[in-house]
Design a protein around this motif. Structure first.
Motif, short mmCIF file in Angstrom:
data_model
loop_
_atom_site.label_atom_id
_atom_site.label_comp_id
_atom_site.label_asym_id
_atom_site.label_seq_id
_atom_site.Cartn_x
_atom_site.Cartn_y
_atom_site.Cartn_z
N UNK A 288 0.78 -1.23 0.00
CA UNK A 288 0.00 0.00 0.00
C UNK A 288 0.82 1.29 0.00
N UNK A 289 1.95 1.30 0.66
CA UNK A 289 2.67 2.57 0.79
C UNK A 289 3.52 2.85 -0.45
N UNK A 290 3.89 4.09 -0.62
CA UNK A 290 4.57 4.51 -1.84
C UNK A 290 6.01 4.02 -1.91
N UNK A 291 6.67 3.90 -0.75
CA UNK A 291 8.09 3.58 -0.76
C UNK A 291 8.37 2.16 -0.30
N UNK A 292 9.55 1.68 -0.65
CA UNK A 292 9.97 0.34 -0.26
C UNK A 292 10.09 0.24 1.26
N UNK A 293 10.02 -1.00 1.74
CA UNK A 293 10.05 -1.21 3.18
C UNK A 293 8.77 -0.81 3.87
N UNK A 294 7.68 -0.68 3.08
CA UNK A 294 6.37 -0.30 3.63
C UNK A 294 6.45 1.03 4.37
N UNK A 295 7.07 2.01 3.73
CA UNK A 295 7.20 3.35 4.30
C UNK A 295 6.56 4.38 3.38
N UNK A 296 6.34 5.57 3.94
CA UNK A 296 5.76 6.65 3.17
C UNK A 296 4.25 6.65 3.21
#
Length: 415
Positions: A206-214
């Motif tokens: 769902x999140x914009x950045x890798x590692x489920x961040x952003x």
């Protein structure tokens, strides 16, 4: 059959693709350039009554409604009133997605496992409740926000900011709920309101950045199938999907269409994160390429209360979807970026999610622009092929995540 698909994104492109490959005549409104290669595009106002009249005029055998906003606007109701079978819940039944506060209360009434929660229509009361909790905390806008109305607040200040954002508009409603730990998985049920067939489980990122961040997005990539134990699958069928459909019938809101269960695999078993009332996007772009049976026929059967789950068949292969998003997404995406699409091989599809044609040139026209999909015998091969295809797309400044599917390895290690 004559199939009318309503919508213009990657999900609708996947629906059109699934219907067209079974030999049906497919119409679509408003459509997109990718859909135009498979279906006849109809120019029409997008209000419920006009769309229903269009279905009558075009002698549609079944209407398949893609986006949630059309369901909430009553397109299924308008089609049904004119004798046209429409696949999707009524306006009243789509409240299961359209009003998260009502949906949480429904789950509580029917004993469907979900997070502890509280719903508020007053900012001060919500802020007062927030002071009794500790981070992380999940803050949800109860209204439709195209998959982006959720904040996982890692601090009290972030939670306060999320509430102020929700209550910046009139008549707002917020759900504050406990943070659940575990992996997320999506399970979709095709249903006629009583009988249902499950799609293979999938996992969105769902999140914009890798590692489920952003920041949260509408979804940046999907793998399918996601490995579920027989025990978890039984819980999903018997304690989540079946009682939800039974509860909707008991409340006079029979639910036909796609019941999308967004789930968390917690240490205490699967729990509902939220329900959606339609195919997920981009989950549809991963699940529907694996469907071996006739989607249009299933939709007609579900719409008319005659679904036979034994006729719904999915292949044994795996699929992977990589989303190419515009620069600036999920904030203010850059539109008008030229796109160059490569040739594709067997088992590969590039679904158009936010594209337009200007003077013969394909351009970006939204946040999530392309859903690059590959099907292969194994998930690792599907991922490798999807990334290789994505890397051949000409799209200056495109955003994509390079870690789609990495959580499955982590799950295997945990087990």
């Amino acid at each position: 059959m004559n199939v009318l698909v309503i919508g213009s994104g990657g999900r609708e492109h996947a629906i059109v693709h699934a219907c067209a490959r079974q030999g049906h005549t497919v119409l679509c409104t408003p459509g997109n350039p990718g859909i135009a290669q498979l279906a006849r595009i109809l120019d029409s106002p997008q209000d419920a009554d006009t769309l229903a009249e269009l279905a009558v005029r075009e002698a549609a055998d079944v209407v398949i409604v893609g986006p949630e906003a059309y369901l909430a606007a009553g397109v299924v109701d308008a089609c049904t009133a004119r004798g046209v079978p429409a696949f999707g819940p009524t306006r009243a039944a789509s409240r299961l997605e359209g009003d998260k506060g009502w949906s949480k209360a429904f789950m509580h009434r029917h004993g469907i496992p979900t997070a502890q929660h509280a719903t508020f229509t007053d900012l001060d009361e919500a802020l007062a409740h927030l002071e009794t909790l500790s981070a992380p905390i999940v803050i949800k806008d109860a209204a439709l926000r195209a998959g982006k109305g959720v904040t996982i607040a890692r601090s009290g200040a972030e939670a306060v900011a999320a509430l102020h954002d929700i209550f910046s508009v009139p008549d707002a409603c917020a759900v504050i709920e406990d943070f659940m730990t575990g992996q997320e998985v999506s399970v979709l049920a095709l249903t006629d309101g009583e009988r249902f067939a499950l799609t293979p489980p999938s996992q969105d990122h769902k999140t914009i950045f890798e590692g489920d961040t952003g920041p949260m997005t509408g979804g940046m990539g999907v793998v399918c199938p996601f490995p579920l134990s027989d025990g978890d699958l039984a819980v999903i069928r018997e304690r989540i999907i079946a009682p939800t459909l039974a509860g909707m019938r008991a409340e006079g809101l029979p639910f036909r269409g796609v019941l999308y269960a967004g789930l968390m695999l917690t240490p205490d078993g699967p729990r509902v994160v939220e329900f959606n009332a339609r195919f997920g996007d981009p989950e549809a772009e991963a699940v529907l390429p694996l469907l071996g049976s006739d989607l249009a026929q299933h939709c007609l059967d579900a719409a008319t209360g005659q679904l036979d789950p034994q006729t719904v068949h999915f292949g044994d292969e795996a699929s992977a979807v990589i989303i190419l998003a515009a620069p600036g997404y999920p904030g203010d995406p850059v539109r008008g970026v030229p796109l160059g699409l490569p040739s594709i091989g067997v088992g590969e599809v590039i679904y158009h999610a936010g594209t337009r044609e200007v003077d013969g040139e394909l351009q970006s026209s939204g946040g999530r622009v392309l859903a690059v999909t590959a099907v292969a015998p194994t998930l690792n091969t599907a991922l490798a092929r999807a990334y290789a295809l994505a890397d051949r797309v000409e799209f200056a400044g495109a955003q994509l995540r390079r870690d789609i599917g990495s959580r499955i390895g982590a799950r295997a290690a945990e087990e």
